[in-house]
Design a protein around this motif. Sequence first.
Motif, mmCIF file in Angstrom:
data_model
loop_
_atom_site.group_PDB
_atom_site.id
_atom_site.type_symbol
_atom_site.label_atom_id
_atom_site.label_comp_id
_atom_site.label_asym_id
_atom_site.label_seq_id
_atom_site.Cartn_x
_atom_site.Cartn_y
_atom_site.Cartn_z
ATOM 1 N N GLU A 126 10.213 -4.419 -2.464
ATOM 2 C CA GLU A 126 11.331 -3.581 -2.025
ATOM 3 C C GLU A 126 12.231 -3.183 -3.190
ATOM 4 O OE1 GLU A 126 13.091 -5.909 1.033
ATOM 5 O OE2 GLU A 126 11.412 -5.623 2.431
ATOM 6 N N GLN A 127 12.443 -4.121 -4.113
ATOM 7 C CA GLN A 127 13.251 -3.803 -5.287
ATOM 8 C C GLN A 127 12.575 -2.723 -6.131
ATOM 9 O OE1 GLN A 127 13.987 -7.133 -7.906
ATOM 10 N NE2 GLN A 127 15.323 -5.969 -9.265
ATOM 11 N N SER A 128 11.269 -2.852 -6.294
ATOM 12 C CA SER A 128 10.529 -1.846 -7.057
ATOM 13 C C SER A 128 10.547 -0.499 -6.360
ATOM 14 C CB SER A 128 9.084 -2.314 -7.260
ATOM 15 O OG SER A 128 9.043 -3.459 -8.076
ATOM 16 N N ALA A 129 10.456 -0.509 -5.024
ATOM 17 C CA ALA A 129 10.505 0.741 -4.267
ATOM 18 C C ALA A 129 11.865 1.415 -4.433
ATOM 19 C CB ALA A 129 10.212 0.479 -2.794
ATOM 20 N N ALA A 130 12.928 0.619 -4.421
ATOM 21 C CA ALA A 130 14.273 1.179 -4.608
ATOM 22 C C ALA A 130 14.418 1.801 -5.995
ATOM 23 C CB ALA A 130 15.316 0.077 -4.401
ATOM 24 N N GLN A 131 13.870 1.121 -7.014
ATOM 25 C CA GLN A 131 13.911 1.673 -8.368
ATOM 26 C C GLN A 131 13.086 2.949 -8.472
ATOM 27 O OE1 GLN A 131 12.489 -1.631 -10.682
ATOM 28 N NE2 GLN A 131 14.424 -2.757 -10.580
ATOM 29 N N ALA A 132 11.936 2.961 -7.785
ATOM 30 C CA ALA A 132 11.082 4.147 -7.805
ATOM 31 C C ALA A 132 11.768 5.334 -7.136
ATOM 32 C CB ALA A 132 9.753 3.848 -7.109
ATOM 33 N N LEU A 133 12.510 5.078 -6.065
ATOM 34 C CA LEU A 133 13.238 6.155 -5.398
ATOM 35 C C LEU A 133 14.310 6.750 -6.314
ATOM 36 C CD1 LEU A 133 13.618 4.744 -1.769
ATOM 37 C CD2 LEU A 133 12.458 6.857 -2.423
ATOM 38 N N GLU A 134 14.961 5.908 -7.113
ATOM 39 C CA GLU A 134 15.950 6.405 -8.063
ATOM 40 C C GLU A 134 15.299 7.274 -9.132
ATOM 41 O OE1 GLU A 134 19.305 6.235 -8.098
ATOM 42 O OE2 GLU A 134 19.047 5.430 -6.074
ATOM 43 N N LYS A 135 14.127 6.838 -9.625
ATOM 44 C CA LYS A 135 13.412 7.649 -10.618
ATOM 45 C C LYS A 135 12.947 8.964 -10.002
ATOM 46 C CE LYS A 135 11.678 3.792 -13.415
ATOM 47 N NZ LYS A 135 10.454 3.087 -13.914
ATOM 48 N N ILE A 165 0.845 -1.207 0.000
ATOM 49 C CA ILE A 165 0.000 0.000 0.000
ATOM 50 C C ILE A 165 0.869 1.241 0.000
ATOM 51 C CG2 ILE A 165 -1.889 1.216 1.126
ATOM 52 C CD1 ILE A 165 -2.686 -1.345 2.503
ATOM 53 N N TRP A 166 1.915 1.227 0.833
ATOM 54 C CA TRP A 166 2.815 2.387 0.863
ATOM 55 C C TRP A 166 3.509 2.552 -0.490
ATOM 56 C CZ3 TRP A 166 2.402 6.232 3.900
ATOM 57 C CH2 TRP A 166 1.990 6.082 5.223
ATOM 58 N N GLY A 167 3.878 1.435 -1.121
ATOM 59 C CA GLY A 167 4.501 1.523 -2.437
ATOM 60 C C GLY A 167 3.559 2.114 -3.467
ATOM 61 N N ASN A 168 2.306 1.632 -3.456
ATOM 62 C CA ASN A 168 1.307 2.169 -4.381
ATOM 63 C C ASN A 168 1.060 3.652 -4.135
ATOM 64 O OD1 ASN A 168 1.050 -0.390 -5.426
ATOM 65 N ND2 ASN A 168 -0.898 -0.831 -4.460
ATOM 66 N N LEU A 169 0.973 4.015 -2.850
ATOM 67 C CA LEU A 169 0.730 5.414 -2.506
ATOM 68 C C LEU A 169 1.900 6.295 -2.958
ATOM 69 C CD1 LEU A 169 -1.129 7.449 -1.146
ATOM 70 C CD2 LEU A 169 -0.024 6.912 1.043
ATOM 71 N N GLY A 170 3.124 5.782 -2.797
ATOM 72 C CA GLY A 170 4.283 6.526 -3.285
ATOM 73 C C GLY A 170 4.203 6.773 -4.781
ATOM 74 N N GLY A 171 3.748 5.761 -5.528
ATOM 75 C CA GLY A 171 3.600 5.916 -6.968
ATOM 76 C C GLY A 171 2.565 6.974 -7.334
ATOM 77 N N VAL A 172 1.466 7.017 -6.580
ATOM 78 C CA VAL A 172 0.415 8.006 -6.834
ATOM 79 C C VAL A 172 0.918 9.407 -6.489
ATOM 80 C CG1 VAL A 172 -1.855 8.797 -6.084
ATOM 81 C CG2 VAL A 172 -1.482 6.387 -6.559
ATOM 82 N N PHE A 189 7.607 5.695 -0.138
ATOM 83 C CA PHE A 189 8.471 4.613 -0.632
ATOM 84 C C PHE A 189 9.375 4.069 0.479
ATOM 85 C CE2 PHE A 189 8.085 6.557 -5.085
ATOM 86 C CZ PHE A 189 7.185 5.592 -5.485
ATOM 87 N N GLU A 190 9.901 4.942 1.321
ATOM 88 C CA GLU A 190 10.798 4.496 2.386
ATOM 89 C C GLU A 190 10.081 3.661 3.437
ATOM 90 O OE1 GLU A 190 12.529 8.136 3.726
ATOM 91 O OE2 GLU A 190 14.122 8.124 2.199
ATOM 92 N N ARG A 191 8.771 3.833 3.562
ATOM 93 C CA ARG A 191 8.004 3.048 4.526
ATOM 94 C C ARG A 191 7.804 1.600 4.078
ATOM 95 N NH1 ARG A 191 4.737 6.115 8.359
ATOM 96 N NH2 ARG A 191 5.110 8.348 8.105
ATOM 97 N N VAL A 192 8.113 1.305 2.813
ATOM 98 C CA VAL A 192 7.981 -0.072 2.303
ATOM 99 C C VAL A 192 8.812 -1.040 3.132
ATOM 100 C CG1 VAL A 192 8.609 -1.572 0.355
ATOM 101 C CG2 VAL A 192 7.349 0.568 -0.048
ATOM 102 N N TRP A 193 9.993 -0.608 3.570
ATOM 103 C CA TRP A 193 10.897 -1.507 4.295
ATOM 104 C C TRP A 193 10.505 -1.690 5.763
ATOM 105 C CZ3 TRP A 193 12.478 1.348 0.181
ATOM 106 C CH2 TRP A 193 13.231 0.693 -0.799
ATOM 107 N N THR A 194 9.700 -0.802 6.291
ATOM 108 C CA THR A 194 9.378 -0.857 7.719
ATOM 109 C C THR A 194 7.947 -1.281 8.009
ATOM 110 O OG1 THR A 194 8.794 1.504 7.731
ATOM 111 C CG2 THR A 194 11.088 0.923 8.235
ATOM 112 N N SER A 195 7.170 -1.552 6.969
ATOM 113 C CA SER A 195 5.757 -1.884 7.155
ATOM 114 C C SER A 195 5.537 -3.395 7.071
ATOM 115 C CB SER A 195 4.905 -1.178 6.098
ATOM 116 O OG SER A 195 5.064 0.214 6.193
ATOM 117 N N PRO A 196 4.420 -3.883 7.638
ATOM 118 C CA PRO A 196 4.072 -5.307 7.489
ATOM 119 C C PRO A 196 3.983 -5.696 6.023
ATOM 120 C CG PRO A 196 2.688 -4.268 9.158
ATOM 121 C CD PRO A 196 3.456 -3.162 8.500
ATOM 122 N N LYS A 197 4.246 -6.961 5.738
ATOM 123 C CA LYS A 197 4.372 -7.427 4.360
ATOM 124 C C LYS A 197 3.131 -8.194 3.927
ATOM 125 C CE LYS A 197 9.343 -7.590 5.009
ATOM 126 N NZ LYS A 197 9.172 -6.598 6.100
#
Length: 349
Positions: free
Chosen positions: A123-132, A84-91, A105-113
Amino acid sequence: MRKIALCSACVIALAIPTASYAQDNADPQDDALTQADPSKDIIKFSDEQILLNNQAVDAGNAGDYKKAEQLLMAMILGGEMNIIWGNLGGVYAKQGKCIEAKDAFERVWTSPKISEIPSEAIEQSAAQALEKLKAQCSANVIIKCSPADMKLTFDDGNEFTCSSEPLAVTPGKHYVLGKTNYGFGSIEALAVEGETRTYNIEILDYERIATDAGVSPEKLSKRSKAFKGVGYSFIGIGAAAGIASGVLMWYADKQNTDAIKKNRQAPNEATQNAAKKQYDDSKVMLNASYGVVAASGALLVTGIVLVVYDALVIQPRIQEFEKNKTAFSWTVSPAVSPEFAGMAFSAQF
């Protein structure tokens, strides 16, 4: 059977098709995505979250990222998860909200899975999104706040505590609203690609200033006139700006909706390009209207605070001075004694 809709517009760069899927009819490649990771503490979407997720996907596919953001935030209230945090970061990124996107995006690593997708893939997608996001948010601003602990809002984004650290934002104009427990303030910050610019925002504690100014009737009277003059001016300007921003917001939203409709019905590439330009222009107008709303609201609230403070604090103090002001009176009367005959003068303070 629970179905979860996913889309490339909402999900953080995961190669997942737009259609709904279910585990009982998925192909082997889908199985690899939907299997739970046994080494992690994992959870699943609730039925309510699935409903909100699918609505967020529809909103994202329609280009209504603000609505998608609100639906995803509602999902988090029901229980946060990494996806959800990843999706929200994308939005957030789609809307150019760099500060909010980075935090999400940074909350992806600290949230329930979530169980449906391996955490490593998310997590890999979140890292790529942070680079973009670094390429998208290529300008930096530093906001120096007085007082230092005031709350800030960039454009129509989320509130956060002021910090001296550089903030990565998109190049262009940004409206910054500051808030304390005694007032509001706003500035316009111009962010330039590849540069770090510093801006100051100050919110005065008018009550403290009035107290420190002294308690003489003259000072209080001058302070009262200043408060009322500035207060009513702010109220007038804030109300006028609020009406103007409402009209601008309505027009921008109308242009936005019309552009989306034209893009769907476009018969050729030229029409699609025209619709895209109209959509981009409407987003600029919409963001500008949000900034004007914030600024007009700050002026309106500050003006009301000044006028109310004058009526409830300064005026009673002036009246108290008038009530207790030193009285002076004098009388003249005849005076006769064995040693003196004449007039007597007496005064009372």
